[in-house]
Scaffold this active site. Sequence first.
Site, PDB file in Angstrom:
ATOM      1  N   SER A 144       2.224  56.037 -78.721  1.00 52.18           N
ATOM      2  CA  SER A 144       1.277  55.130 -79.379  1.00 52.18           C
ATOM      3  C   SER A 144       0.829  55.751 -80.687  1.00 52.18           C
ATOM      4  O   SER A 144       0.698  56.980 -80.777  1.00 52.18           O
ATOM      5  CB  SER A 144       0.064  54.877 -78.486  1.00 52.18           C
ATOM      6  OG  SER A 144      -0.967  54.229 -79.207  1.00 52.18           O
ATOM      7  N   TYR A 157      -6.337  58.045 -73.495  1.00 54.18           N
ATOM      8  CA  TYR A 157      -5.009  57.461 -73.706  1.00 54.18           C
ATOM      9  C   TYR A 157      -4.316  58.108 -74.905  1.00 54.18           C
ATOM     10  O   TYR A 157      -3.154  58.536 -74.809  1.00 54.18           O
ATOM     11  CB  TYR A 157      -5.172  55.964 -73.918  1.00 54.18           C
ATOM     12  CG  TYR A 157      -3.910  55.199 -74.218  1.00 54.18           C
ATOM     13  CD1 TYR A 157      -3.057  54.799 -73.192  1.00 54.18           C
ATOM     14  CD2 TYR A 157      -3.602  54.817 -75.516  1.00 54.18           C
ATOM     15  CE1 TYR A 157      -1.909  54.063 -73.465  1.00 54.18           C
ATOM     16  CE2 TYR A 157      -2.461  54.076 -75.802  1.00 54.18           C
ATOM     17  CZ  TYR A 157      -1.617  53.704 -74.775  1.00 54.18           C
ATOM     18  OH  TYR A 157      -0.487  52.975 -75.054  1.00 54.18           O
TER      19      TYR A 157
END
Length: 264
Positions: A144, A157
Amino acid sequence: MILDLKGKSVVVTGGGSNIGRAIVLGFAAEGANITIGDLDQSQAEKVAELARKNGAASVQVVKTDVTDFDQVKAMFKAATEKHGTVDVLVNNVGWDQLMFFTQTTPEFWQKIIQINYVGVLNCTKCALDIMIPKNTGAIVSISSDASRSGEPREAVYGGVKAAINSFMKTIAKENGRYGIRCNVVCPGVTVPVDTEEVGTNSMWTKPDSMFTAEQFEKVAKALPLRKLGRPNDIANAVTFLSSAAAGHVTGQVLSVSGGYTMIG
């Protein structure tokens, strides 16, 4: 450009929804043999049927929890039994909920770590056990852009995804001698075209699951390309990095995010 993916055996985790779905269909268009590992078997079977219509040589679905090493081993066993080997692994499974770190709990941290990182460790270990004796293979992990820039409400995350970036570089250095290439794709905000493209376990089960329409508009305006990402944008990058066309590319972290991050 020669991709040379026809007949290759590809394992895609989380292949039933959003980015994973697009990745499966991208490999299908190249005539690959595909194993979809997903918890949502019903949604994955829908994607498998589409993949067959899209040109896949063969497709199977194996219900798999990537956090369970025994289930992961069973998925790779099924892939080798049906397709002879595993040539490509795409570590696509991912999950998050947007919250400030102070709102999160240790239980939430563990869920993020297990799904996003331990799943990658489990699958990569099983893939390498197959690829090293063959002296060839490609692994692509979905990370990401939150791993590269630091993103509010994605502290755990983003940290875990940064770990994936580092892990894959190390795996690339350790296993390049065996002809195995390992790369990472970092999406930005990537939105399914409609909710039919996602399963019950997806972060995108509702149109506003992650962002409101107004927030989507603001995100798009902030990007140099002035548009949100779509699953096919990520799938195209994954297909390339898995292919013979990227035969001299390894240990790279590629942002596919409309220019959200520009690192080089």
